[in-house]
Motif scaffolding. Structure first.
Motif, mmCIF file in Angstrom:
data_model
loop_
_atom_site.group_PDB
_atom_site.id
_atom_site.type_symbol
_atom_site.label_atom_id
_atom_site.label_comp_id
_atom_site.label_asym_id
_atom_site.label_seq_id
_atom_site.Cartn_x
_atom_site.Cartn_y
_atom_site.Cartn_z
ATOM 1 N N ASP A 127 0.797 -1.220 0.000
ATOM 2 C CA ASP A 127 0.000 0.000 0.000
ATOM 3 C C ASP A 127 0.833 1.275 0.000
ATOM 4 O O ASP A 127 0.282 2.380 0.044
ATOM 5 N N VAL A 128 2.164 1.153 -0.048
ATOM 6 C CA VAL A 128 3.036 2.316 -0.105
ATOM 7 C C VAL A 128 3.488 2.514 -1.552
ATOM 8 O O VAL A 128 3.985 1.562 -2.177
ATOM 9 N N PRO A 129 3.326 3.685 -2.129
ATOM 10 C CA PRO A 129 3.756 3.916 -3.514
ATOM 11 C C PRO A 129 5.254 3.630 -3.691
ATOM 12 O O PRO A 129 6.070 4.020 -2.845
ATOM 13 N N VAL A 130 5.593 2.969 -4.806
ATOM 14 C CA VAL A 130 6.979 2.571 -5.070
ATOM 15 C C VAL A 130 7.415 3.060 -6.441
ATOM 16 O O VAL A 130 6.701 2.893 -7.439
ATOM 17 N N CYS A 131 8.598 3.649 -6.463
ATOM 18 C CA CYS A 131 9.236 4.078 -7.705
ATOM 19 C C CYS A 131 10.613 3.426 -7.751
ATOM 20 O O CYS A 131 11.289 3.329 -6.723
ATOM 21 N N GLN A 132 11.027 2.945 -8.905
ATOM 22 C CA GLN A 132 12.324 2.274 -9.024
ATOM 23 C C GLN A 132 13.290 3.102 -9.869
ATOM 24 O O GLN A 132 12.897 3.718 -10.862
ATOM 25 N N LEU A 133 14.549 3.119 -9.422
ATOM 26 C CA LEU A 133 15.623 3.829 -10.117
ATOM 27 C C LEU A 133 16.661 2.823 -10.592
ATOM 28 O O LEU A 133 17.011 1.895 -9.859
ATOM 29 N N SER A 134 17.163 3.011 -11.790
ATOM 30 C CA SER A 134 18.118 2.072 -12.382
ATOM 31 C C SER A 134 19.556 2.379 -11.969
ATOM 32 O O SER A 134 19.855 3.420 -11.386
ATOM 33 N N ILE A 135 20.455 1.448 -12.313
ATOM 34 C CA ILE A 135 21.889 1.643 -12.120
ATOM 35 C C ILE A 135 22.576 1.649 -13.478
ATOM 36 O O ILE A 135 21.999 1.231 -14.487
ATOM 37 N N GLN A 136 23.824 2.125 -13.485
ATOM 38 C CA GLN A 136 24.615 2.192 -14.716
ATOM 39 C C GLN A 136 25.903 1.394 -14.509
ATOM 40 O O GLN A 136 26.860 1.904 -13.907
ATOM 41 N N THR A 137 25.927 0.170 -14.973
ATOM 42 C CA THR A 137 27.040 -0.725 -14.664
ATOM 43 C C THR A 137 28.343 -0.355 -15.366
ATOM 44 O O THR A 137 29.398 -0.873 -15.006
ATOM 45 N N LYS A 138 28.283 0.543 -16.340
ATOM 46 C CA LYS A 138 29.514 0.970 -16.990
ATOM 47 C C LYS A 138 30.172 2.141 -16.248
ATOM 48 O O LYS A 138 31.239 2.604 -16.649
ATOM 49 N N ARG A 139 29.534 2.598 -15.174
ATOM 50 C CA ARG A 139 30.119 3.642 -14.340
ATOM 51 C C ARG A 139 30.693 2.999 -13.082
ATOM 52 O O ARG A 139 30.715 1.774 -12.950
ATOM 53 N N ASP A 140 31.183 3.817 -12.130
ATOM 54 C CA ASP A 140 31.849 3.247 -10.960
ATOM 55 C C ASP A 140 31.109 3.562 -9.663
ATOM 56 O O ASP A 140 30.024 4.152 -9.669
ATOM 57 N N GLY A 141 31.710 3.154 -8.545
ATOM 58 C CA GLY A 141 31.081 3.360 -7.257
ATOM 59 C C GLY A 141 30.896 4.822 -6.910
ATOM 60 O O GLY A 141 29.859 5.223 -6.356
ATOM 61 N N THR A 142 31.896 5.645 -7.220
ATOM 62 C CA THR A 142 31.811 7.075 -6.915
ATOM 63 C C THR A 142 30.658 7.726 -7.666
ATOM 64 O O THR A 142 29.937 8.568 -7.125
ATOM 65 N N TYR A 143 30.468 7.330 -8.909
ATOM 66 C CA TYR A 143 29.342 7.839 -9.709
ATOM 67 C C TYR A 143 28.018 7.544 -8.996
ATOM 68 O O TYR A 143 27.140 8.415 -8.886
ATOM 69 N N HIS A 144 27.864 6.316 -8.511
ATOM 70 C CA HIS A 144 26.611 5.945 -7.862
ATOM 71 C C HIS A 144 26.463 6.596 -6.485
ATOM 72 O O HIS A 144 25.351 6.911 -6.057
ATOM 73 N N TYR A 145 27.568 6.798 -5.812
ATOM 74 C CA TYR A 145 27.534 7.535 -4.547
ATOM 75 C C TYR A 145 27.026 8.961 -4.795
ATOM 76 O O TYR A 145 26.170 9.466 -4.057
ATOM 77 N N ASN A 146 27.534 9.602 -5.832
ATOM 78 C CA ASN A 146 27.104 10.957 -6.166
ATOM 79 C C ASN A 146 25.650 10.978 -6.657
ATOM 80 O O ASN A 146 24.930 11.967 -6.440
ATOM 81 N N LEU A 147 25.228 9.897 -7.302
ATOM 82 C CA LEU A 147 23.823 9.766 -7.689
ATOM 83 C C LEU A 147 22.953 9.828 -6.433
ATOM 84 O O LEU A 147 21.931 10.522 -6.386
ATOM 85 N N GLY A 148 23.388 9.103 -5.403
ATOM 86 C CA GLY A 148 22.673 9.141 -4.139
ATOM 87 C C GLY A 148 22.690 10.521 -3.505
ATOM 88 O O GLY A 148 21.678 10.991 -2.962
ATOM 89 N N ARG A 149 23.829 11.199 -3.570
ATOM 90 C CA ARG A 149 23.943 12.542 -2.977
ATOM 91 C C ARG A 149 22.913 13.500 -3.587
ATOM 92 O O ARG A 149 22.390 14.384 -2.899
#
Length: 264
Positions: A127-149
């Motif tokens: 009953d809680v609305p859900v939205c999904q976000l993708s990842i980019q496997t050709k990028r690195d950990g820092t990229y995904h950390y900054n995505l989170g930021r």
């Protein structure tokens, strides 16, 4: 929301196998982990890979069975959580404002098993609305950390941010059954990650390929690890990690799961 989370969803069998400890942990989510009901959930799953950040924007999420060779009852499970076009638009807005040139909105995609399996235990009423976000496997950990930021403001808007993957994920080196011995490489990577997170060495985690022991063995492909980086970054500055669950199945699958909250 005060916290973001990284959940190891491990094997899809968790959806029907009561002997998997992580499933029993997730069943206690609303009682022991997060008693506050989120306005919506943004989940980042290791099972949606795209070239640029993408969010799904639907009114009702379909249940995607992105696995094969498993028992028939698994293909009969449904998790019809409402979607959140509003949250999808907000995620796109935040990412564009943070310098991402392209953000796609998918108006058809539902939830893959990296999303609906853990959520089925965490919020069984769907009953809680859900939205999904993708990842980019050709990028690195820092990229995904900054995505989170870039997504930090969502916490103050009542959105629960959850990364869903596996702390170790080498499907070529798993054993049948849940009582197999854990090999040294898996133990050492898992222990390194725990120490790095609890000690606040997030930059080491961002550079895990060169900092962690057996990194390539633990993650031959980074898809199930990058959701951790997003959750870690989305907690904001001065966040502190906490181990909230730890168990193993199939010899090499670690279900270590973490909470990230601002260090007060």
């Amino acid at each position: 929301m005060d916290s973001t989370f990284y959940i190891s969803h491990g094997s899809p069998l968790m959806s029907i196998d009561d002997t998997i400890p992580a499933g029993n942990f997730l069943k206690t989510w609303k009682q022991k982990v997060l008693t506050q009901v989120p306005k919506a959930i943004l989940i980042i799953s290791g099972h949606w890979e795209t070239h640029v950040p993408s969010v799904n924007s639907v009114h009702r999420n379909d249940t995607i069975y992105d696995f094969y060779g498993f028992p028939k009852p698994m293909f009969q499970l449904k998790y019809p959580a409402p979607g959140s076009p509003e949250l999808a638009n907000r995620v796109k807005e935040l990412l564009l404002a943070s310098g991402y040139e392209h953000v796609d909105v998918d108006k058809k995609r539902g939830l893959d098993h990296g999303a609906w399996v853990p959520l089925m235990f965490m919020y069984p009423e769907a009953d809680v609305p859900v939205c999904q976000l993708s990842i980019q496997t050709k990028r690195d950990g820092t990229y995904h950390y900054n995505l989170g930021r870039a997504l930090v403001p969502l916490k103050d808007e009542g959105v629960l941010i959850v990364g869903s993957g596996s702390t170790t994920h080498n499907l070529r080196n798993i054993s049948r059954g849940n009582d197999s011995a854990v090999p040294t490489w898996a133990q050492e990577f898992d222990a390194w990650l725990k120490d790095a997170l609890l000690e606040g060495r997030y930059n080491d985690v961002n550079q895990y390929e060169t900092k962690a022991p057996h990194a390539k063995m633990a993650h031959p492909w980074p898809d199930h690890f990058y959701p951790l980086h997003v959750a870690m970054g989305a907690a904001g500055e001065n966040s502190k990690a906490k181990l909230i669950h730890h168990s193993w199945t199939n010899g090499t699958l670690s279900y270590a799961s973490y909470e990230f909250a601002k260090d007060k």
